[in-house]
Structure formats: C-alpha cells, structure tokens
Enzyme design. Structure first.
Site, PDB file in Angstrom:
ATOM      1  N   ARG A 173      87.462 116.641  49.894  1.00 26.39           N
ATOM      2  CA  ARG A 173      86.976 117.888  49.326  1.00 26.39           C
ATOM      3  C   ARG A 173      88.141 118.818  48.986  1.00 26.39           C
ATOM      4  NH1 ARG A 173      86.076 117.853  54.793  1.00 26.39           N
ATOM      5  NH2 ARG A 173      87.026 119.538  55.992  1.00 26.39           N
ATOM      6  N   ARG A 177      90.093 127.428  50.993  1.00 23.63           N
ATOM      7  CA  ARG A 177      89.028 128.427  50.950  1.00 23.63           C
ATOM      8  C   ARG A 177      89.627 129.754  50.513  1.00 23.63           C
ATOM      9  NH1 ARG A 177      86.507 127.106  56.873  1.00 23.63           N
ATOM     10  NH2 ARG A 177      85.408 125.182  56.337  1.00 23.63           N
ATOM     11  N   ARG A 251      94.235 102.255  61.446  1.00 24.29           N
ATOM     12  CA  ARG A 251      95.237 103.000  62.197  1.00 24.29           C
ATOM     13  C   ARG A 251      94.631 103.316  63.567  1.00 24.29           C
ATOM     14  NH1 ARG A 251     100.406 103.124  60.911  1.00 24.29           N
ATOM     15  NH2 ARG A 251     100.694 105.316  61.486  1.00 24.29           N
ATOM     16  N   ARG A 281      99.614 115.921  66.291  1.00 25.88           N
ATOM     17  CA  ARG A 281      98.976 117.141  66.797  1.00 25.88           C
ATOM     18  C   ARG A 281      99.032 117.151  68.314  1.00 25.88           C
ATOM     19  NH1 ARG A 281      92.420 116.212  65.823  1.00 25.88           N
ATOM     20  NH2 ARG A 281      92.286 114.169  66.799  1.00 25.88           N
ATOM     21  N   GLU A 302      99.521 113.611  70.320  1.00 25.79           N
ATOM     22  CA  GLU A 302      98.840 112.481  69.674  1.00 25.79           C
ATOM     23  C   GLU A 302      99.773 111.821  68.658  1.00 25.79           C
ATOM     24  OE1 GLU A 302      95.205 111.970  66.547  1.00 25.79           O
ATOM     25  OE2 GLU A 302      94.720 113.043  68.406  1.00 25.79           O
ATOM     26  N   TYR A 350      84.613 105.395  58.099  1.00 23.62           N
ATOM     27  CA  TYR A 350      84.868 106.513  59.004  1.00 23.62           C
ATOM     28  C   TYR A 350      83.614 107.378  59.034  1.00 23.62           C
ATOM     29  CZ  TYR A 350      86.747 110.387  61.519  1.00 23.62           C
ATOM     30  OH  TYR A 350      86.934 111.346  62.484  1.00 23.62           O
ATOM     31  N   ASP A 352      81.462 110.470  61.233  1.00 27.51           N
ATOM     32  CA  ASP A 352      81.404 111.465  62.296  1.00 27.51           C
ATOM     33  C   ASP A 352      80.217 111.161  63.210  1.00 27.51           C
ATOM     34  OD1 ASP A 352      83.627 113.028  61.643  1.00 27.51           O
ATOM     35  OD2 ASP A 352      82.507 114.116  60.101  1.00 27.51           O
TER      36      ASP A 352
END
Length: 372
Positions: A173, A177, A251, A281, A302, A350, A352
């Site tokens: 996307r 913003r 991955r 992160r 990570e 992938y 959610d």
C-alpha cells in the site's frame, strides 16, 4: 463419531478443532511437533521479569471483521492496544508509518496536509509508470530520500537481498499518511489478549472431543492413517510432499535476548533502518501489556536470515522460482480428497492472525455443511 486429525496447534488448527468439536459429531486429535501450543503466536511469562513474552516476535491482533473480533473475544479479554512503531535512522527517531510528523521532521518543515502531499509528489519518481520491484514502488510514491531512509536498509536486512530484486507486491500500500496518525494499522479493532495468545488457543482446544499431543511430528503423505476420516494440515506444503518438487523459499528470524532494570527503550517496537546496524528491530515486551507494571524488563534484538531445514519459516519469499514450485505442489493438493491444507505454511502466503482465523472459520463451516 468421525475421526479428524489436525496437524498444527496454532490458530488455524485450533479454530478448526474448536468449530468441529462443538458440533458433537467429531473426535479430534491435534498434534504439533513443538512442545507448546500456539504456533508462532505462542506467549509465556518470562520467569525472571514476569513479563508476558511473544516467543516468536510481536503479535498485535487487528481486524475490521466483526465476526472474527467477536470470535476471539469469546475466549478471553482483549485489551485495547495501538501499535506505534518508531524507526531510528542516522541517530534520529522517527514515527512510522510515514506520516505528516515524519515528513516535517525529516525535511525540517511545518507542512499542512496539502503542502505535504504536493511535496511528496514532487519527490516521487514520475518516470515509473508500472512499478515491478519493491524499489520502484517505494521511489514512485515517496521518492529517493524517504526510500533510502526508511525502506532500503531495513528491507535489505529483512530479505537478504537488494530491494530491486524483490517484487513490488511486498510493499502493498501507499507507505505514507498526510496526517499525524501514527497508528500502525488501519483496522477498526485492535488489541492484545490480557493473558496472552496461548491462553486464548488453550481455551479453543479445551473440549472433551479434542485430544492434544505435543512433540509429535507428522511425516506428510507417508504418514497417512486409515483411522482418520479427514486431515487438516497446517504445516509447510513442501514438507508434506517430502520436498519432491524442491524447497520453497522463506526468510526466518532469530532473537538475541537481553534483560535490564526499568525501561530500555520506552516503546514496544523500534526499527533500525540503517544498513550498518545488523538487526532489523528491537522489541521490548513489557510495553505490549501497558496495564501491567514490571520493575525489570526483557527485550530482543531481531535478526533476519535465510531459512535452512532446521529453522522455523516465517516469511514466504514468493519469488518467481518459488511460485513455479508452489504450482507443482498445488497440483498435488488438488488430487487429494481427504486432506485440507490451510494456514500460512500450507498455502505459502503471508497471513495475519485475523486472516488465518477468518479462513479457518470459513473452512470449518464449509466442511461441516458438506458432511451434513
């Protein structure tokens, strides 16, 4: 009663098991090769700090599907939680997703929304009509400078390759913003279960018609048993067929654990966008339960790497060669009448948590109706 085998005790398997068990028509065995339920959503309290830890990385539940939201809330209390991610680039902390505050801070401006839109439009690469790569997608919409700051280094570390080698679909996307909204997600419902995800899944599986066996490996097509009327398989699709068409690319991530007194970073998740920082992160798990208080803290760096046969796969790469291999496996699946493949690994997508739950509910309902 018909006998059902469910391979995998994550959300996919637990939703199927719960939905079928409630009909009273099925005897269900759930197996998982790990020593715990919950799959990659598994949570447990750290014995030293008493912090609820997401053992396989942060999971924030978010959905705009009221049916899914009501369903998960029937198994426990979900506390409101807004994920506000930060990113560190060249020693500065910025807000993600890229928003009006990020733009003004990065460029040293005080734009309003329309000024910012025009500014970003002027920075975007208008010569790219149809972005084919991740790099082209980012440059088209936010320009070279923001791309280099927030996407290039992070993406290269996460995927282990130059972003120009990745498909544009990974950056789905518009990554910006033009207001001060720093809520990472756009969904209506967002929260984290008060007692962790494993407690939610345990309640799903807590039924007299469901038996759970952990640390039991399923060997795929060579492990078929005539005692079961149907099998729901949520493991890797290529593993089911003994990798005969090749291994699909993933991955994976691994974590370096740290503990200290007090508060380490003041936020649940901070991305490290600089390529020279080896980790992608840092997540500090006490901040996922702001309703709790802990004098000590536990946090994780990570790291991302290519998946080998001993690793837990996380992110399907879905490159051209992977998709050719996937088609061969999907053809094999289409020939099976008593096995249903569902979930992230079994469909090589992938997904959610809310997508997984929605699909599992739909799958279970269709299966029950078909058997009626």
């Amino acid at each position: 009663m018909k006998k059902i085998l469910i391979v995998g005790a994550g959300f996919s398997g637990a939703v199927i098991a719960n939905t079928l068990a409630k009909t009273g028509k099925y005897s269900i065995d759930v197996i998982d090769e790990r020593n715990h339920i919950g799959g990659n959503c598994h949570t447990e309290r750290d014995p030293e700090t008493n912090v609820m830890v997401h053992q396989y990385g942060p999971h924030i539940f978010h959905t705009s599907n009221e049916k899914v939201w009501q369903y998960v809330n029937s198994f426990g209390v979900f506390r409101p939680f807004v994920n506000r991610v930060k990113s560190i680039y060249m020693g500065q902390v910025y807000s993600l997703p890229i928003n009006l505050h990020t733009i003004n801070q990065f460029y040293g401006k005080a734009f309003g929304p329309e000024e910012a839109k025009n500014w970003i439009k002027s920075k975007g690469d208008s010569s790219i009509d149809d972005p084919k790569t991740f790099e082209d997608q980012a440059k088209k919409f936010v320009g070279e400078e923001l791309y280099k700051a927030f996407f290039y280094g992070y993406t290269k570390k996460q995927w282990g390759t130059e972003p120009r080698n990745l498909p544009a679909s990974i950056l789905k996307r518009l990554p910006v913003r033009f207001n001060y909204d720093d809520n990472y997600y756009n969904d209506i419902y967002q929260g984290i279960p008060e007692e962790g995800y494993s407690a939610i899944i345990q309640k799903m599986l807590d039924h007299p018609n469901i038996k759970i066996q952990l640390e039991k490996r399923f060997l795929g097509e060579s492990d078929q048993s005539s005692e079961y009327d149907h099998i729901f398989y949520t493991g890797p699709i290529d593993a089911y067929f003994s990798f005969r068409h090749g291994r699909l690319g993933y991955r994976t991530v691994y974590f370096k654990e740290h503990r200290t007194e007090g508060d380490f970073q003041g936020n649940p998740v901070i991305n490290y966008a600089d390529e020279k920082v080896p980790y992608t992160r840092v997540h500090e798990h006490k901040h996922f339960t702001p309703w709790e208080s802990h004098p000590k803290t536990i946090y994780f760096e990570e790291y991302s790497k290519e998946t080998d046969e001993n690793d837990i796969p996380y992110y399907p790469k879905r490159l051209d060669e992977d998709m050719k291999i996937l088609k061969a496996y999907e053809l094999e699946v289409s020939r099976l009448s008593n096995v249903t493949f569902l979930g992230r690994l079994a469909t090589y997508r992938y997904l959610d948590m809310h997508h997984i739950i929605e699909e599992a509910l739909d799958c279970a309902e269709k299966f029950i109706n078909k058997q009626s």
